[in-house]
Design an enzyme around this catalytic site. Structure first.
Site: not given
Ligand code: NDP
Length: 482
Positions: A87-88, A171, A175, A209, A228, A233, A334
């Protein structure tokens, strides 16, 4: 080169399954990962490595379709991965990471977590002595939600990492088309010599989008499309189009040139916001043939009315010698009619038309990031015909990136970015000053909208935005490319 450990925080999240692990897999398949790379997947699910891997493979297969790993490929790839349950927010769990890390190797921490965890993770990593060797950190947007908050995030990072060890991902920069924009501009004399106000009429950058806010209502309503998408971007694309040639491909040289462009952007303030900015919000309509709700009717909506923009169109100016008088029209939204990301370089008409009729057809360079990544130039030629003496027609020269490549597939942006982060090359990552200057410009624009009451105009889901966005460009005698 020192061996590298990649530590992915948020390994159970959407980004990890959709982009990060598939990108690493593709690099492994292509034999491009260092042989001694180790990957630690960190998440808080109480599962073992086998359970993590089988869940990951299933999700990756869903996203990757035909290019998903075969059993043999998976076996090889899975050997690189360890699973650490943590847990972070709990400092005790960082001991498990400390035990896994090796000071003789480079530690590359990838934060695929909610941004609110960036600072606590850095604090705990330091407090629990996980930052003792050569460490780098990779993180995603958003870096703050204003100039002030971005400075706080950057300030926290700077406490533990020097700027040369911080890899801020946009990202779009990974590209293939965006890297090709650099090649096109700086490796072709005839393009380079025609790249200024004497030849270019205007530039358009569209990031449209089809999707709505996808279950992120409460987050998105505080942020809106400008923060956003434009701050990161669109700003990066604008910089790559407008910047002067860097003296090398070193990160510092590229960043210096990009920052100059952000600083040269004309302020949009109370005196000019009305003519330069259109904000919109989608109302009910149709999306890809299906009925689509309005923004405030989306699942998770917390209000019947909202002034958050889901669309923004901006007429921007880069106040320098090269771009004097050349407007940059930016547009992103969007629930638009199509999913399109493209840059249009519209050349000027020739000064005198010797062909008669309406034949003055200026050239247009189309740099398309999606769909169908590629670069096209419209050219004018004579139509072959004995009936007409010299009738003109427009042709498209198409630069297909796959020509001359031994790979039929255009790599995903994350593949390039991972390779560069592993190899310590920051040229496709965003520097602190760029981020903060970009926020400064966006903050000013948002303040002006607020002060002048530039409210959101409704547009139907599945359209190209509010009518005012058409007027923004048409009053200058121009029109959007799509
Ligand atoms: P998600 O919410 O899907 O994933 C976040 C992750 O963090 C999950 O695995 C979650 O675990 C974990 N997490 C949150 N709190 C804790 C904690 N206290 N301890 C351990 N694990 C924790 O987010 P995304 O993957 O979509 O995005 C991640 C990052 O990337 C963000 O900063 C987002 O802004 C950025 N981003 C994402 C994009 C995308 O395409 N998805 C595009 C551009 C940027 P759990 O599942 O257990 O809650």
């Amino acid at each position: 080169m020192q061996p590298v450990d990649l530590i992915i925080f948020g390994a159970s999240g959407d980004l990890s399954a959709r982009k990060l692990f598939p990108a690493l897999f593709q690099l492994d398949r292509a034999g491009l990962l260092p042989l001694d790379l180790r990957i630690a997947a960190i998440a808080r699910d109480t599962i073992d490595l086998d359970q993590f891997l089988s869940g990951l493979r299933e999700r990756m297969t869903g996203y990757m379709g035909d290019s998903a790993p075969t059993d043999k490929e998976w076996e090889k790839y899975a050997r690189l991965i360890s699973y650490i349950k943590a847990d972070f927010s709990d400092p005790k769990d960082y001991q498990k990471m400390k035990d896994w890390l090796d000071d003789n190797r480079v530690s590359l921490f990838y934060l695929a977590t909610p941004p609110s965890l960036f600072a606590p993770i850095c604090d705990y990593l330091s407090q629990e002595n996980c930052l003792t060797g050569d460490c780098r950190i990779v993180l995603e947007k958003p870096i703050g939600e204003s100039l002030e908050t971005s400075k706080v995030v950057n300030g926290t990072l700077a406490k533990y990492f020097d700027e040369a060890s911080i890899y801020r991902i946009d990202h779009y920069l990974g590209k293939e088309t965006v890297q090709n924009l650099l090649a096109l501009r700086f490796a072709n004399r005839f393009i380079n010599s025609q790249w200024d106000q004497s030849c270019i009429d205007h530039v358009q950058i569209t990031v449209a989008e089809v999707v709505g806010i996808e279950g992120r209502w409460s987050y998105y309503d505080k942020v809106g499309q400008l923060r956003d998408m434009v701050q990161n971007h669109l700003m990066q694309l604008l910089c790559l189009v407008a910047m002067e040639p860097p003296n090398s491909l070193e990160a510092e040289s590229i960043r210096d040139e990009k920052v100059k462009i952000v600083k040269a952007l004309r302020c949009i303030d109370a005196s000019n916001v009305d003519e330069h900015v259109v904000r919109g919000q989608y109302a009910q309509g149709w999306s890809l043939g299906n009925p689509a709700p309005g923004y405030t009717e989306e699942p998770g909506s917390e209000r019947d009315t909202s002034d958050t923009e889901t669309f923004v169109a901006i007429k921007a100016h880069v106040d320098n010698w090269r771009w004097s008088g050349v407007p940059f029209y930016l547009r992103t939204g969007k629930r638009m009619a199509e999913k399109v990301t493209e840059i249009i370089i519209q050349y000027k008409e020739l000064p005198h038309n010797i062909f008669g009729g309406g034949a003055n057809l200026p050239n247009k360079l189309i740099i398309r990031l999606q769909p169908n990544e590629g670069i096209e130039m419209t050219m004018v030629s004579k139509r072959q015909s004995l009936k007409e003496k010299l009738a003109l027609q427009t042709h498209t020269l198409n630069l297909d990136f796959r020509d001359g490549s031994d790979d039929d597939r255009i790599p995903d942006a994350y593949e390039r970015l991972f390779l560069d982060a592993i190899n310590g090359d920051q040229s496709l990552f965003v520097g602190r000053e760029e981020i903060e200057e970009s926020w400064r410009w966006c903050d000013g624009l948002l303040r002006a909208c607020q002060d002048q009451g530039v409210s959101v105009k409704p547009y139907h889901a599945g359209s190209w935005g509010p009518a005012k966005a058409e007027i923004l460009i048409e009053k200058d005698g121009r029109s959007w490319h799509v």
